[in-house]
Scaffold this motif. Structure first.
Motif, PDB file in Angstrom:
ATOM      1  N   SER A  51      41.011  65.874 101.980  1.00 38.30           N
ATOM      2  CA  SER A  51      40.507  66.731 100.685  1.00 38.30           C
ATOM      3  C   SER A  51      39.400  67.473 101.214  1.00 38.30           C
ATOM      4  O   SER A  51      39.163  68.309 100.114  1.00 38.30           O
ATOM      5  N   GLU A  52      38.755  67.581 102.130  1.00 42.00           N
ATOM      6  CA  GLU A  52      37.487  68.283 102.538  1.00 42.00           C
ATOM      7  C   GLU A  52      37.835  68.960 103.769  1.00 42.00           C
ATOM      8  O   GLU A  52      37.558  70.276 104.076  1.00 42.00           O
ATOM      9  N   ILE A  53      38.529  68.549 104.669  1.00 40.11           N
ATOM     10  CA  ILE A  53      39.114  69.117 105.850  1.00 40.11           C
ATOM     11  C   ILE A  53      40.584  69.470 105.456  1.00 40.11           C
ATOM     12  O   ILE A  53      41.543  68.694 105.859  1.00 40.11           O
ATOM     13  N   ILE A  54      41.021  70.693 105.005  1.00 39.48           N
ATOM     14  CA  ILE A  54      42.350  70.552 104.368  1.00 39.48           C
ATOM     15  C   ILE A  54      43.623  70.436 105.421  1.00 39.48           C
ATOM     16  O   ILE A  54      43.432  71.584 106.516  1.00 39.48           O
ATOM     17  N   SER A  55      44.389  69.511 105.430  1.00 44.14           N
ATOM     18  CA  SER A  55      45.222  69.241 106.558  1.00 44.14           C
ATOM     19  C   SER A  55      46.313  70.405 106.723  1.00 44.14           C
ATOM     20  O   SER A  55      46.917  70.551 105.741  1.00 44.14           O
ATOM     21  N   GLY A  56      46.520  70.677 107.784  1.00 43.46           N
ATOM     22  CA  GLY A  56      47.148  71.618 107.996  1.00 43.46           C
ATOM     23  C   GLY A  56      46.933  73.259 107.787  1.00 43.46           C
ATOM     24  O   GLY A  56      47.789  74.265 107.907  1.00 43.46           O
ATOM     25  N   GLU A  57      45.770  73.497 107.377  1.00 44.97           N
ATOM     26  CA  GLU A  57      45.236  74.846 107.153  1.00 44.97           C
ATOM     27  C   GLU A  57      43.907  74.986 107.732  1.00 44.97           C
ATOM     28  O   GLU A  57      43.801  76.084 108.094  1.00 44.97           O
ATOM     29  N   ALA A  58      43.019  73.862 107.758  1.00 41.22           N
ATOM     30  CA  ALA A  58      41.503  74.229 108.009  1.00 41.22           C
ATOM     31  C   ALA A  58      41.575  74.524 109.543  1.00 41.22           C
ATOM     32  O   ALA A  58      42.256  73.553 110.319  1.00 41.22           O
ATOM     33  N   LEU A  59      40.881  75.203 110.457  1.00 40.28           N
ATOM     34  CA  LEU A  59      40.702  75.325 111.519  1.00 40.28           C
ATOM     35  C   LEU A  59      39.334  74.590 111.835  1.00 40.28           C
ATOM     36  O   LEU A  59      38.677  74.323 111.042  1.00 40.28           O
ATOM     37  N   PRO A  60      39.475  73.919 113.137  1.00 35.09           N
ATOM     38  CA  PRO A  60      38.271  73.118 113.214  1.00 35.09           C
ATOM     39  C   PRO A  60      36.851  73.595 113.454  1.00 35.09           C
ATOM     40  O   PRO A  60      35.892  73.003 112.829  1.00 35.09           O
ATOM     41  N   GLN A  61      36.820  74.800 113.777  1.00 31.13           N
ATOM     42  CA  GLN A  61      35.472  75.547 113.509  1.00 31.13           C
ATOM     43  C   GLN A  61      35.056  75.867 112.178  1.00 31.13           C
ATOM     44  O   GLN A  61      33.838  75.876 111.948  1.00 31.13           O
ATOM     45  N   GLU A  62      36.073  75.940 111.353  1.00 33.25           N
ATOM     46  CA  GLU A  62      35.649  76.007 109.889  1.00 33.25           C
ATOM     47  C   GLU A  62      34.970  74.914 109.253  1.00 33.25           C
ATOM     48  O   GLU A  62      34.240  74.960 108.422  1.00 33.25           O
ATOM     49  N   SER A  63      35.151  73.667 109.907  1.00 29.56           N
ATOM     50  CA  SER A  63      34.585  72.501 109.494  1.00 29.56           C
ATOM     51  C   SER A  63      33.513  71.820 110.252  1.00 29.56           C
ATOM     52  O   SER A  63      32.939  70.943 110.322  1.00 29.56           O
ATOM     53  N   ASN A  64      32.848  72.731 111.250  1.00 29.59           N
ATOM     54  CA  ASN A  64      31.926  72.455 112.047  1.00 29.59           C
ATOM     55  C   ASN A  64      32.273  71.437 113.119  1.00 29.59           C
ATOM     56  O   ASN A  64      31.411  70.895 113.596  1.00 29.59           O
ATOM     57  N   MET A  65      33.639  71.331 113.364  1.00 36.06           N
ATOM     58  CA  MET A  65      33.977  70.186 114.122  1.00 36.06           C
ATOM     59  C   MET A  65      33.311  70.429 115.573  1.00 36.06           C
ATOM     60  O   MET A  65      33.064  69.352 116.407  1.00 36.06           O
ATOM     61  N   ASP A  66      33.141  71.695 115.973  1.00 35.67           N
ATOM     62  CA  ASP A  66      32.502  72.112 117.350  1.00 35.67           C
ATOM     63  C   ASP A  66      30.982  71.424 117.723  1.00 35.67           C
ATOM     64  O   ASP A  66      30.653  70.916 118.408  1.00 35.67           O
ATOM     65  N   TYR A  67      30.267  71.774 116.305  1.00 37.79           N
ATOM     66  CA  TYR A  67      28.890  71.217 116.399  1.00 37.79           C
ATOM     67  C   TYR A  67      28.821  69.695 116.204  1.00 37.79           C
ATOM     68  O   TYR A  67      27.800  69.259 116.549  1.00 37.79           O
TER      69      TYR A  67
END
Length: 269
Positions: free
Chosen positions: A225-241
């Motif tokens: 619901s927050e990291i849209i499955s199949g649409e969001a890139l990992p960097q858009e959700s700060n997964m790299d940070y």
């Protein structure tokens, strides 16, 4: 034409009605909001589920599917870590925690047999557990791995008064283990346990809703619901940070776009 006295009476009736309506709305709204999380506490994450993956090829197999480097990690060193599964286009399918498991844990498979084989437990959003198992089986081919549900308890613990997030929890003799939640400073720890350990955890017990308030206040997204499955890139959700991507590891599903976005700073959708 209303007389002045009648108008005055009507205004008083309307005002009283409005006040009652406002009070009723505010009272019902207040009852909807969950209690704020305690400064020191824990929550059992019933909105999460576990997938057990074990077998001779488990490490090599999972290495080619996740955004973090797991090949050289051991149970004693890691405890667990934040990661993600991507599709071939580099979009996030599942944000997860992955825990290497040790022979000594003796986890039971769905057949009730204790499997003393090296492997991993994957902590995923409960609504996505079946989808994740299907995703893992899709790439299994001839790999010697088994993929099953696991029925352990998932906990989050935190201590905002005496923040100590430096050590992992890896004690097989107590039948629980876990790791530091690296998604934000002071986020606390994640723990998996084979039994209810709520009476042994420090602080006050909170609900999942209370945990979510704390997580959101710390800027940590989670779940489809927050990291849209199949649409969001990992960097858009700060997964790299949030220590969820290793840009130095080898090939994995979705790596090409992830690396290109990292080095060029260009997002093409």
């Amino acid at each position: 034409m209303f007389t002045r006295a009648l108008r005055s009476q009507l205004c008083e009736v309307c005002l009283a009605s409005t006040n009652r309506s406002s009070f009723s709305r505010s009272a019902s709204t207040a009852s909807v909001f969950p209690s704020p999380p305690p400064a020191t506490g824990f929550a059992r994450l019933t909105n999460r589920a576990l997938v057990l993956l074990y077998g001779r090829d488990a490490t090599h197999y999972l290495q080619g599917l996740t955004t973090t480097n797991i090949k050289d990690l051991t149970f004693d060193e890691a405890g667990g870590f934040y990661s993600a599964f991507l599709n071939a286009q580099g979009r996030v399918l599942h944000d997860v925690f992955i825990y290497p498991i040790d022979h000594a844990l003796g986890l039971e498979g769905k057949d009730g047999i204790t499997h003393n084989k090296p492997g991993f437990i994957i902590d995923v959003d409960k609504a996505q557990a079946a989808t994740l198992r299907s995703h893992l089986k899709r790439y299994r081919l001839r790999a010697k791995v088994a993929i099953e549900p696991a029925n352990w308890h998932i906990w989050s613990t935190w201590d905002d008064v005496n923040a100590k997030d430096s050590e992992n929890l890896t004690d097989p003799s107590t039948q629980y283990f876990g790791c530091v939640d690296t998604r934000a400073p002071g986020m606390g720890k994640r723990i998996l346990s084979s039994a209810d350990i709520s009476k042994t955890l420090p602080g006050e017990e909170s609900s999942v809703a209370g945990y979510d308030i704390r997580r959101i206040l710390m800027g940590v997204p989670q779940g489809p619901s927050e990291i849209i499955s199949g649409e969001a890139l990992p960097q858009e959700s700060n997964m790299d940070y949030m220590s969820g991507i290793d840009f130095r590891k080898g090939c994995y599903v979705g790596q090409e776009l992830t690396i290109r976005t990292h080095h060029t700073g260009v997002v093409r959708k």
